[in-house]
Design an enzyme around this catalytic site. Structure first.
Site, PDB file in Angstrom:
ATOM      1  N   ARG A 117       0.817  -1.210   0.000  1.00 51.44           N
ATOM      2  CA  ARG A 117       0.000   0.000   0.000  1.00 51.44           C
ATOM      3  C   ARG A 117       0.858   1.272   0.000  1.00 51.44           C
ATOM      4  NH1 ARG A 117      -1.298   3.888  -0.535  1.00 51.44           N
ATOM      5  NH2 ARG A 117      -3.001   5.212   0.174  1.00 51.44           N
ATOM      6  N   TYR A 118       1.991   1.234   0.718  1.00 52.31           N
ATOM      7  CA  TYR A 118       2.873   2.399   0.853  1.00 52.31           C
ATOM      8  C   TYR A 118       4.122   2.180  -0.008  1.00 52.31           C
ATOM      9  CZ  TYR A 118      -0.070   3.302   4.936  1.00 52.31           C
ATOM     10  OH  TYR A 118      -1.124   3.524   5.762  1.00 52.31           O
ATOM     11  N   ARG A 121       7.261  -0.017   1.898  1.00 52.48           N
ATOM     12  CA  ARG A 121       7.074  -1.128   2.824  1.00 52.48           C
ATOM     13  C   ARG A 121       5.881  -1.991   2.411  1.00 52.48           C
ATOM     14  NH1 ARG A 121       5.860   3.787   4.457  1.00 52.48           N
ATOM     15  NH2 ARG A 121       4.032   4.219   5.729  1.00 52.48           N
ATOM     16  N   CYS A 130      -4.851 -17.703  14.233  1.00 59.06           N
ATOM     17  CA  CYS A 130      -4.543 -16.906  15.438  1.00 59.06           C
ATOM     18  C   CYS A 130      -4.869 -17.735  16.670  1.00 59.06           C
ATOM     19  CB  CYS A 130      -5.398 -15.653  15.489  1.00 59.06           C
ATOM     20  SG  CYS A 130      -5.045 -14.496  14.180  1.00 59.06           S
ATOM     21  N   CYS A 134      -9.872 -12.102  17.853  1.00 60.80           N
ATOM     22  CA  CYS A 134     -10.358 -10.866  18.456  1.00 60.80           C
ATOM     23  C   CYS A 134     -11.641 -10.464  17.718  1.00 60.80           C
ATOM     24  CB  CYS A 134      -9.313  -9.769  18.322  1.00 60.80           C
ATOM     25  SG  CYS A 134      -7.660 -10.336  18.765  1.00 60.80           S
ATOM     26  N   CYS A 137     -11.515  -7.856  14.882  1.00 62.92           N
ATOM     27  CA  CYS A 137     -10.435  -7.992  13.890  1.00 62.92           C
ATOM     28  C   CYS A 137     -10.816  -7.343  12.554  1.00 62.92           C
ATOM     29  CB  CYS A 137     -10.129  -9.463  13.672  1.00 62.92           C
ATOM     30  SG  CYS A 137      -8.800  -9.709  12.476  1.00 62.92           S
ATOM     31  N   ARG A 139      -9.260  -7.759   9.783  1.00 60.01           N
ATOM     32  CA  ARG A 139      -9.013  -8.686   8.671  1.00 60.01           C
ATOM     33  C   ARG A 139      -9.861  -9.947   8.822  1.00 60.01           C
ATOM     34  NH1 ARG A 139      -3.093  -8.348   8.627  1.00 60.01           N
ATOM     35  NH2 ARG A 139      -3.297  -6.195   7.948  1.00 60.01           N
ATOM     36  N   ASP A 298     -11.508   0.179  12.543  1.00 65.12           N
ATOM     37  CA  ASP A 298     -11.814   0.234  11.104  1.00 65.12           C
ATOM     38  C   ASP A 298     -13.285  -0.063  10.816  1.00 65.12           C
ATOM     39  OD1 ASP A 298      -9.222   0.844  10.369  1.00 65.12           O
ATOM     40  OD2 ASP A 298      -8.620  -1.266  10.301  1.00 65.12           O
ATOM     41  N   ASP A 335      -7.192   4.713   9.842  1.00 66.06           N
ATOM     42  CA  ASP A 335      -6.784   4.091   8.580  1.00 66.06           C
ATOM     43  C   ASP A 335      -7.917   4.387   7.601  1.00 66.06           C
ATOM     44  OD1 ASP A 335      -4.943   2.729   7.080  1.00 66.06           O
ATOM     45  OD2 ASP A 335      -4.749   1.089   8.547  1.00 66.06           O
ATOM     46  N   LYS A 342      -2.883   5.579   6.593  1.00 68.65           N
ATOM     47  CA  LYS A 342      -3.067   6.104   7.959  1.00 68.65           C
ATOM     48  C   LYS A 342      -3.066   7.624   7.957  1.00 68.65           C
ATOM     49  CE  LYS A 342      -0.706   2.196   9.959  1.00 68.65           C
ATOM     50  NZ  LYS A 342      -0.174   1.733   8.657  1.00 68.65           N
TER      51      LYS A 342
HETATM   52  S1  SF4 Z   1      -6.563  -8.727  15.566  1.00 67.31           S
HETATM   53 FE1  SF4 Z   1      -7.117 -10.299  14.027  1.00 67.31          FE
HETATM   54  S2  SF4 Z   1      -5.164 -10.946  13.153  1.00 67.31           S
HETATM   55 FE2  SF4 Z   1      -4.694  -9.868  15.056  1.00 67.31          FE
HETATM   56  S3  SF4 Z   1      -4.580 -11.489  16.618  1.00 67.31           S
HETATM   57 FE3  SF4 Z   1      -6.669 -10.694  16.648  1.00 67.31          FE
HETATM   58  S4  SF4 Z   1      -7.812 -12.026  15.256  1.00 67.31           S
HETATM   59 FE4  SF4 Z   1      -5.647 -12.359  14.833  1.00 67.31          FE
END
Ligand code: SF4
Length: 400
Positions: A117-118, A121, A130, A134, A137, A139, A298, A335, A342
């Site tokens: 994207r940048y 990097r 994972c 979370c 998340c 993603r 996000d 973001d 960002k």
């Molecule tokens: S935020 Fe998403 S990618 Fe990061 S540890 Fe939690 S579930 Fe996994």
């Protein structure tokens, strides 16, 4: 809310687990709470949690390490640890402005496994797995989707980085990169280190939070062979830093010369409070971990119940500036949706022409450069600064 983690002896499923197993990250990983039935056996659930655990299965995977489970207050439905790990029915509602891929990462993938994207990097995605899923998340459209570790796409990803000399910084991410074994990780790091234009490698990880047992002496010894290497951690709440295993993991990393920086997501009901935030930041600095970014949540689908107004984020920042060391204050960023990147946000301390406001609200006159005094040297033709010649590019140290 709990002020200290609970003992594993309070959980029927883990009361008799030997220390050797509990302290083994592979055991923690294998024994995640992964089904609604296991969740219900571990905690008394609210109606919303019980329904959501079943109905959100196709939307986003459930996964809670036994370590994280000890941070959850079984008697408090508002517990911030609980909120981050146990689904709520709110996840099933989608707002008009939410998207499956709010940062447009898929449009910035030159090859699978790389987000570019940048200019200088890239993000290298090495796994979808994972230890803890979370609930906020960003993603979530790909994370937890399957148990793949991107081995089929990794060659193409590394070839892309090799063929792109502009890339000087690679952030190894996922999923949780430290859910890979040491040997696999070392292969990836060695391959990156073999690319002359890659100056910095960073690992983005939540392992010290969700599964600190992963930060073994053997892992740390391997990581330090690949300096300069940085580690981006992801702590959101001070209680996450309370377990001795987490503190030992952070100390082990820094003692090996691995600089750690922390990213926090601003989350309603978790850390949208100046007192909680300041405590988190202070605990991080005590562990020599530099607070780096504070992200506005996000626009991923089903996260409205986590979002905090930007104004509130700015108030929290204002409660920090001048009231604690600058070293403890992260950059507050949004973001931008659609891949805008960002955007840093700061409270505005300018109070009019030549007038600045300090942290106590007092006003000060400030004579800006150019408004008085002797004429400045001629500006540099390349950048407009008032200085001597630029350092050569790329920078090389001169022998004395
Ligand atoms: S935020 Fe998403 S990618 Fe990061 S540890 Fe939690 S579930 Fe996994």
């Amino acid at each position: 809310m709990l002020s200290q983690p609970r003992s594993r002896r309070e959980f029927a499923a883990w009361a008799d687990v030997p220390d050797a197993d509990w302290d083994d990250w592979r055991w923690q990983f294998r024994n995640r709470i992964a089904t609604p039935e296991q969740l219900e056996a571990a905690f008394p659930l609210t109606t919303s949690e019980r329904d959501a655990a079943r109905r959100s299965r196709d939307l986003f995977r459930l996964g809670i390490t036994p370590h994280w489970a000890t941070l959850i207050d079984p008697d408090d439905p508002q517990c911030p640890m609980r909120r981050q790990a146990i689904p709520l029915l709110d996840e099933l509602s989608t707002s008009a402005f939410e998207h499956t891929d709010p940062l447009d990462e898929d449009a910035h993938r030159p090859v699978p496994g790389v987000v570019h994207r940048y200019p200088d990097r890239v993000l290298l995605l090495v796994t979808h797995e994972c230890p803890l899923y979370c609930r906020y998340c960003t993603r979530r459209r790909i994370v937890g989707d399957h148990d793949g570790n991107h081995s089929d796409t990794l060659h193409a990803a590394l070839d892309y980085i090799r063929a792109t000399p502009a890339v000087r910084d690679v952030l190894v991410s996922g999923g949780e990169p430290l859910s890979l074994g040491d040997r696999r990780l070392e292969e990836i790091l060695a391959a990156l280190r073999g690319i002359p234009h890659v100056e910095i490698v960073r690992i983005g990880t939540r392992a010290p939070v969700a599964m600190p047992q992963r930060i073994t002496p053997a892992l740390v010894a391997m990581l330090r062979r690949h300096h300069p290497l940085w580690l981006n951690t992801h702590f959101n709440h001070p209680l996450e830093l309370a377990p001795p295993a987490t503190r030992a993991a952070m100390e082990r990393l820094v003692d090996a010369g691995i600089p750690t920086g922390n990213q926090t997501v601003l989350l309603a009901g978790v850390n949208d409070c100046p007192v909680v935030m300041k405590r988190l930041l202070h605990e991080l600095v005590k562990l020599r971990c530099r607070p780096y970014y504070l992200y506005s949540c996000d626009h991923s689908q089903g996260l409205s119940h986590f979002r905090v107004p930007i104004e509130r984020g700015l108030q929290i920042l204002e409660s920090l500036w001048g009231h604690t060391s600058g070293y403890a204050i992260p950059q507050f960023v949004v973001d931008a949706p659609g891949g805008g990147g960002k955007i840093p946000l700061l409270p505005d301390y300018r109070a009019g022409e030549g007038l600045l406001r300090n942290f106590e609200g007092r006003l000060f006159r400030y004579a800006d450069a150019g408004s008085a005094g002797p004429p400045a040297p001629a500006p540099c033709p390349q950048c407009g600064g008032r200085h001597g010649p630029h350092a050569p590019e790329p920078f090389t140290a001169t022998a004395r």
